[in-house]
Design an enzyme around this catalytic site. Structure first.
Site, short mmCIF file in Angstrom:
data_model
loop_
_atom_site.label_atom_id
_atom_site.label_comp_id
_atom_site.label_asym_id
_atom_site.label_seq_id
_atom_site.Cartn_x
_atom_site.Cartn_y
_atom_site.Cartn_z
N HIS A 56 -6.82 103.92 13.01
CA HIS A 56 -7.12 102.50 12.78
C HIS A 56 -5.82 101.76 13.08
O HIS A 56 -5.26 101.99 14.15
CB HIS A 56 -7.69 102.26 11.37
N GLU A 67 -13.99 105.50 11.57
CA GLU A 67 -12.92 104.66 12.13
C GLU A 67 -11.60 105.00 11.45
O GLU A 67 -11.31 104.53 10.36
CB GLU A 67 -13.25 103.18 11.94
N HIS A 112 -8.33 100.93 19.12
CA HIS A 112 -7.32 100.95 18.04
C HIS A 112 -6.10 101.81 18.32
O HIS A 112 -5.12 101.71 17.59
CB HIS A 112 -7.93 101.41 16.69
N ASP A 163 -18.77 94.25 16.49
CA ASP A 163 -17.83 94.37 15.37
C ASP A 163 -18.22 93.38 14.28
O ASP A 163 -17.37 92.71 13.69
CB ASP A 163 -16.38 94.16 15.83
N HIS A 221 -15.02 99.38 20.28
CA HIS A 221 -14.91 97.92 20.18
C HIS A 221 -13.54 97.46 20.67
O HIS A 221 -12.59 97.38 19.91
CB HIS A 221 -15.21 97.40 18.77
N ASP A 281 -19.49 97.02 10.72
CA ASP A 281 -18.83 97.44 9.48
C ASP A 281 -19.65 97.20 8.22
O ASP A 281 -19.10 97.12 7.12
CB ASP A 281 -17.48 96.70 9.36
N HIS A 316 -20.21 99.11 17.14
CA HIS A 316 -19.42 99.06 15.91
C HIS A 316 -19.90 97.95 14.98
O HIS A 316 -19.87 96.77 15.34
CB HIS A 316 -17.95 98.82 16.26
ZN ZN Z 1 -11.85 98.18 14.14
#
Ligand code: ZN
Length: 411
Positions: free
Chosen positions: A172, A145, A213, A338, A234, A43, A41
């Site tokens: 999420h 996500e 999540h 992450d 993650h 972003d 993961h």
């Molecule tokens: Zn996340």
């Protein structure tokens, strides 16, 4: 004297600085040359979208140099990363435009990958990852996500698969019409019938169900329903740090039968108990503050009273990896920085640092074979298995045309 000092430094300084290389780090770097290191993961696509200077602009956010935040091509190379699930995150808090934002993020991620053909290539299968990694590039996978982006439509889910998404984190931080989020309101005690149908359709497509999540009930119910291995893209271990984003032991123990992989997250409040406790207290303070109080002022006052945020470290992350390996097994573990999402632990400041983490595990007695599984072999196995399941299911049943109205009695 001066001349002498200069002369001396010419001989002495290089030796003083060239301390003996850390044998564990040398070992880690050699091992990672023949492993496929895949991170679960990152972003970066959202960071590019939200860049304060040049939002959504790949020209402005150049990955060939030293980019803002924790990820760019030189540091991916230093970190020996060979596969990356780029997260095409969309916040669940948006008032409207989930699907539009998701399409924009898929477009942005795909343009990002295409912009650096010397360093990245889109990967859609486990075999793609092996082929691309062998060329020395970052095999670039796409992970969505937040299931809010399907807007309760299995047709939308299938279209996202066609656009390259190979996992979907079911929620999420916001509870959906069909699934409870770990940090959201518990509305369904897990998945609704439509939520279960979403998982079955993901199985049929060959899209991994990512149960980071989601609430613990959703984790367990996805494991009941899924015909394919699942992933945690993650998350870390709940037994070590009591954070709802982490994985309880009973779920870790079910990874073996499912074939799934827990990609251990580096996020400070997930991996360090003191950091988590500090955030819990700060959240209470924020919630209890009179409306309109400047959040910065709350943090400043809180820090004065409670001290600065306790730092998480690389060793904390290694503790979670050790623990998940012990409870779920060495065949069911991976890594997930992450990065580009907020705070990072000391020692794992950016994507160049993975070899340091592997060096720590070498010092803790991990074998080369187990380190290769951790690096990427486990997640590649799970992907390949999910692809096989999809092939079988596609022969057995057509695309689902179920609706949330028909299954859950909702419009
Ligand atoms: Zn996340």
């Amino acid at each position: 004297m001066l001349r002498y000092a200069v002369l001396l430094s010419a001989f002495v300084l290089p030796c003083a600085f060239a301390a003996a290389p850390d044998p564990a780090l040398v070992h880690a770097r050699t091992l990672l040359k023949s492993a496929i290191l895949i991170d679960g993961h990152n972003d970066l696509p959202w960071e590019i979208r939200e860049d304060p200077k040049t939002p959504m602009d790949l020209e402005g956010y150049d990955l060939r140099g030293h980019a803002p935040n924790e990820t760019d091509i030189p540091r991916l190379k230093q970190g020996q990363v060979r596969g990356q699930f780029w997260s095409v995150f969309v916040p669940g808090e948006l008032k409207e435009g989930f699907a539009r934002t998701q399409l924009e993020q898929l477009d942005l991620a795909r343009r990002m990958i295409a912009r650096y053909p010397e360093a990245m290539e889109l990967a859609l299968t486990a075999a793609d990852v092996r082929r691309i990694a062998a060329k020395g590039k970052v095999a670039s996978l796409i992970g969505m996500e937040g299931g809010h982006v399907i807007e309760n439509s299995l047709g939308a889910l299938r279209t996202y698969y066609d656009l390259g998404a190979r996992y979907m984190t079911l929620t999420h931080n916001v509870t959906l019409d069909w699934a409870d989020a770990a940090l959201g309101e518990p509305r369904h005690h897990g998945l609704t019938p439509f939520g279960k149908e979403v998982v079955r359709e993901m199985n049929r497509l060959g899209m991994l169900a990512d149960i980071s999540h989601v609430s613990a009930d959703v984790m367990r119910q996805v494991l009941d329903v899924s015909a394919a291995p699942v992933i945690f893209s993650h998350s870390s271990a709940l037994a070590l740090v009591d954070h709802p984003r982490n994985v309880p032991d009973d779920v870790l123990r079910r990874m073996q039968a499912n074939g799934g992989v827990v990609m251990v997250s580096f996020v400070p409040p997930f991996v360090n108990r003191a950091n988590r406790a500090w955030h819990v207290e700060l959240d209470k303070r924020v919630k209890g503050a009179p409306p309109g109080t400047d959040p910065k002022q709350i943090v400043e006052e809180f820090t004065r009273q409670h001290g600065p945020e306790p730092q998480a470290t690389l060793k904390d992350v290694a503790d979670h990896i050790d623990y998940v390996a012990k409870v779920a097994g060495h065949d069911h573990i991976g890594v997930a920085g992450d990065y580009c999402a907020g705070a990072v632990p000391v020692g794992l400041e950016d994507v160049s640092k993975y070899p340091d983490l592997f060096a720590e595990l070498i010092r803790r007695g991990w074998s080369d074979a187990d380190l290769k599984k951790l690096a990427g072999d486990n997640v590649l196995r799970a992907m390949a298995q999910a692809e096989q399941v999809a092939k079988r299911l596609q022969k057995e049943r057509p695309p689902s045309i179920a609706t949330i109205g028909a299954l859950d009695g909702k419009k």
